[in-house]
Structure formats: C-alpha cells, structure tokens
Design a protein around this motif. Sequence first.
Motif, PDB file in Angstrom:
ATOM      1  N   ARG A   1      10.831  -9.586   8.779  1.00 50.85           N
ATOM      2  CA  ARG A   1       9.467  -9.476   9.312  1.00 50.85           C
ATOM      3  C   ARG A   1       9.459  -9.993  10.749  1.00 50.85           C
ATOM      4  O   ARG A   1       9.856 -11.127  11.017  1.00 50.85           O
ATOM      5  CB  ARG A   1       8.496 -10.273   8.466  1.00 50.85           C
ATOM      6  CG  ARG A   1       7.065 -10.127   8.947  1.00 50.85           C
ATOM      7  CD  ARG A   1       6.089 -10.552   7.864  1.00 50.85           C
ATOM      8  NE  ARG A   1       4.752 -10.659   8.380  1.00 50.85           N
ATOM      9  CZ  ARG A   1       3.905  -9.640   8.505  1.00 50.85           C
ATOM     10  NH1 ARG A   1       4.298  -8.432   8.154  1.00 50.85           N
ATOM     11  NH2 ARG A   1       2.696  -9.816   8.983  1.00 50.85           N
ATOM     12  N   VAL A   2       9.020  -9.139  11.646  1.00 51.58           N
ATOM     13  CA  VAL A   2       8.904  -9.515  13.052  1.00 51.58           C
ATOM     14  C   VAL A   2       7.490  -9.179  13.512  1.00 51.58           C
ATOM     15  O   VAL A   2       6.810  -8.368  12.914  1.00 51.58           O
ATOM     16  CB  VAL A   2       9.928  -8.765  13.939  1.00 51.58           C
ATOM     17  CG1 VAL A   2      11.342  -9.158  13.587  1.00 51.58           C
ATOM     18  CG2 VAL A   2       9.744  -7.265  13.856  1.00 51.58           C
TER      19      VAL A   2
ATOM     20  N   TYR B   1       5.288  -3.610  16.092  1.00 59.03           N
ATOM     21  CA  TYR B   1       6.152  -3.504  14.918  1.00 59.03           C
ATOM     22  C   TYR B   1       6.038  -4.786  14.114  1.00 59.03           C
ATOM     23  O   TYR B   1       6.159  -5.879  14.643  1.00 59.03           O
ATOM     24  CB  TYR B   1       7.609  -3.293  15.338  1.00 59.03           C
ATOM     25  CG  TYR B   1       7.791  -2.056  16.176  1.00 59.03           C
ATOM     26  CD1 TYR B   1       7.933  -0.814  15.577  1.00 59.03           C
ATOM     27  CD2 TYR B   1       7.814  -2.130  17.566  1.00 59.03           C
ATOM     28  CE1 TYR B   1       8.091   0.334  16.341  1.00 59.03           C
ATOM     29  CE2 TYR B   1       7.970  -0.991  18.328  1.00 59.03           C
ATOM     30  CZ  TYR B   1       8.112   0.234  17.711  1.00 59.03           C
ATOM     31  OH  TYR B   1       8.265   1.370  18.471  1.00 59.03           O
ATOM     32  N   ARG B   2       5.826  -4.637  12.815  1.00 55.83           N
ATOM     33  CA  ARG B   2       5.753  -5.794  11.922  1.00 55.83           C
ATOM     34  C   ARG B   2       7.090  -6.078  11.240  1.00 55.83           C
ATOM     35  O   ARG B   2       7.360  -7.208  10.854  1.00 55.83           O
ATOM     36  CB  ARG B   2       4.690  -5.575  10.852  1.00 55.83           C
ATOM     37  CG  ARG B   2       3.285  -5.518  11.388  1.00 55.83           C
ATOM     38  CD  ARG B   2       2.274  -5.491  10.252  1.00 55.83           C
ATOM     39  NE  ARG B   2       0.954  -5.087  10.668  1.00 55.83           N
ATOM     40  CZ  ARG B   2       0.107  -5.857  11.336  1.00 55.83           C
ATOM     41  NH1 ARG B   2       0.451  -7.066  11.666  1.00 55.83           N
ATOM     42  NH2 ARG B   2      -1.077  -5.401  11.679  1.00 55.83           N
TER      43      ARG B   2
ATOM     44  N   GLU C   1      13.579  -0.239  14.397  1.00 57.10           N
ATOM     45  CA  GLU C   1      14.803   0.557  14.450  1.00 57.10           C
ATOM     46  C   GLU C   1      14.491   2.046  14.325  1.00 57.10           C
ATOM     47  O   GLU C   1      15.049   2.869  15.052  1.00 57.10           O
ATOM     48  CB  GLU C   1      15.777   0.127  13.359  1.00 57.10           C
ATOM     49  CG  GLU C   1      16.381  -1.233  13.603  1.00 57.10           C
ATOM     50  CD  GLU C   1      17.253  -1.705  12.456  1.00 57.10           C
ATOM     51  OE1 GLU C   1      17.253  -1.068  11.381  1.00 57.10           O
ATOM     52  OE2 GLU C   1      17.933  -2.725  12.638  1.00 57.10           O
ATOM     53  N   GLN C   2      13.587   2.396  13.426  1.00 57.55           N
ATOM     54  CA  GLN C   2      13.206   3.802  13.268  1.00 57.55           C
ATOM     55  C   GLN C   2      12.497   4.317  14.510  1.00 57.55           C
ATOM     56  O   GLN C   2      12.708   5.450  14.924  1.00 57.55           O
ATOM     57  CB  GLN C   2      12.322   3.991  12.031  1.00 57.55           C
ATOM     58  CG  GLN C   2      12.076   5.441  11.703  1.00 57.55           C
ATOM     59  CD  GLN C   2      13.369   6.185  11.401  1.00 57.55           C
ATOM     60  OE1 GLN C   2      14.151   5.757  10.560  1.00 57.55           O
ATOM     61  NE2 GLN C   2      13.605   7.281  12.090  1.00 57.55           N
ATOM     62  N   GLY C   3      11.677   3.485  15.119  1.00 53.27           N
ATOM     63  CA  GLY C   3      10.985   3.865  16.342  1.00 53.27           C
ATOM     64  C   GLY C   3      11.942   4.145  17.482  1.00 53.27           C
ATOM     65  O   GLY C   3      11.743   5.079  18.272  1.00 53.27           O
TER      66      GLY C   3
ATOM     67  N   GLU D   1      21.324   7.602  14.185  1.00 51.75           N
ATOM     68  CA  GLU D   1      21.380   6.875  12.910  1.00 51.75           C
ATOM     69  C   GLU D   1      22.766   6.275  12.686  1.00 51.75           C
ATOM     70  O   GLU D   1      22.877   5.138  12.211  1.00 51.75           O
ATOM     71  CB  GLU D   1      20.971   7.794  11.770  1.00 51.75           C
ATOM     72  CG  GLU D   1      19.480   8.075  11.790  1.00 51.75           C
ATOM     73  CD  GLU D   1      19.020   9.082  10.759  1.00 51.75           C
ATOM     74  OE1 GLU D   1      19.877   9.691  10.081  1.00 51.75           O
ATOM     75  OE2 GLU D   1      17.793   9.259  10.640  1.00 51.75           O
ATOM     76  N   VAL D   2      23.805   7.006  13.049  1.00 52.56           N
ATOM     77  CA  VAL D   2      25.170   6.469  12.933  1.00 52.56           C
ATOM     78  C   VAL D   2      25.343   5.292  13.896  1.00 52.56           C
ATOM     79  O   VAL D   2      25.904   4.255  13.536  1.00 52.56           O
ATOM     80  CB  VAL D   2      26.221   7.568  13.185  1.00 52.56           C
ATOM     81  CG1 VAL D   2      27.617   6.972  13.356  1.00 52.56           C
ATOM     82  CG2 VAL D   2      26.204   8.586  12.059  1.00 52.56           C
ATOM     83  N   GLY D   3      24.843   5.434  15.115  1.00 56.21           N
ATOM     84  CA  GLY D   3      24.922   4.340  16.081  1.00 56.21           C
ATOM     85  C   GLY D   3      24.162   3.112  15.618  1.00 56.21           C
ATOM     86  O   GLY D   3      24.621   1.982  15.783  1.00 56.21           O
ATOM     87  N   ASN D   4      23.011   3.319  15.015  1.00 53.69           N
ATOM     88  CA  ASN D   4      22.209   2.215  14.496  1.00 53.69           C
ATOM     89  C   ASN D   4      22.945   1.503  13.356  1.00 53.69           C
ATOM     90  O   ASN D   4      22.982   0.266  13.302  1.00 53.69           O
ATOM     91  CB  ASN D   4      20.856   2.754  14.022  1.00 53.69           C
ATOM     92  CG  ASN D   4      19.798   1.687  13.968  1.00 53.69           C
ATOM     93  OD1 ASN D   4      19.893   0.674  14.628  1.00 53.69           O
ATOM     94  ND2 ASN D   4      18.779   1.938  13.177  1.00 53.69           N
TER      95      ASN D   4
END
Length: 76
Positions: free
Chosen positions: A12-13, A28-29, A35-37, A54-57
């Motif tokens: 949670r952020v 972002y909560r 990350e998706q954003g 997605e692979v980089g993430n």
Amino acid sequence: MRMLTGILGTSRVDLHIRSTTTGASRHYRYAHAYEQGVVDARVWGGIHTRTADEVGNATGRRLAAWALRRYFRPVR
C-alpha cells in the motif's frame, strides 16, 4: 516499486504524481496499480509493446527482490 514495498513492508502506497508539463495528476494507492499505470503509459505512448513492458517489469521485480535479500538484510 518493488524496492520501496520491500523496505516499507507493504504494497500500500499513497503516491501522488503531477506532471509539470501538462498539469495532469495521478494517484496510486497500491504498488501494483502504479506498475500497471507505467506499463499502460508506455504502451499507449507507443514506446514499447505490452509484452516487452510486462517482461521488463517482472525482471525489475526479480532484481529488486534479489537486492533486498542481499543488501537490505535486518541488522542483528
């Protein structure tokens, strides 16, 4: 984001990001939403394909987890 959540001990952020160029802002909560954003922004901006982002993430999350285990150990 994985380093931050690993150090803080929670996913949670409360992250507010504002563009000084456009004035747009995002809130972002949770880490996964941020990350998706980031992935979405890079895809929509035409910078990369979704698969590449997605692979980089995922690679970044694994690297951060390794660094947390290796360098950010609790003090005894």
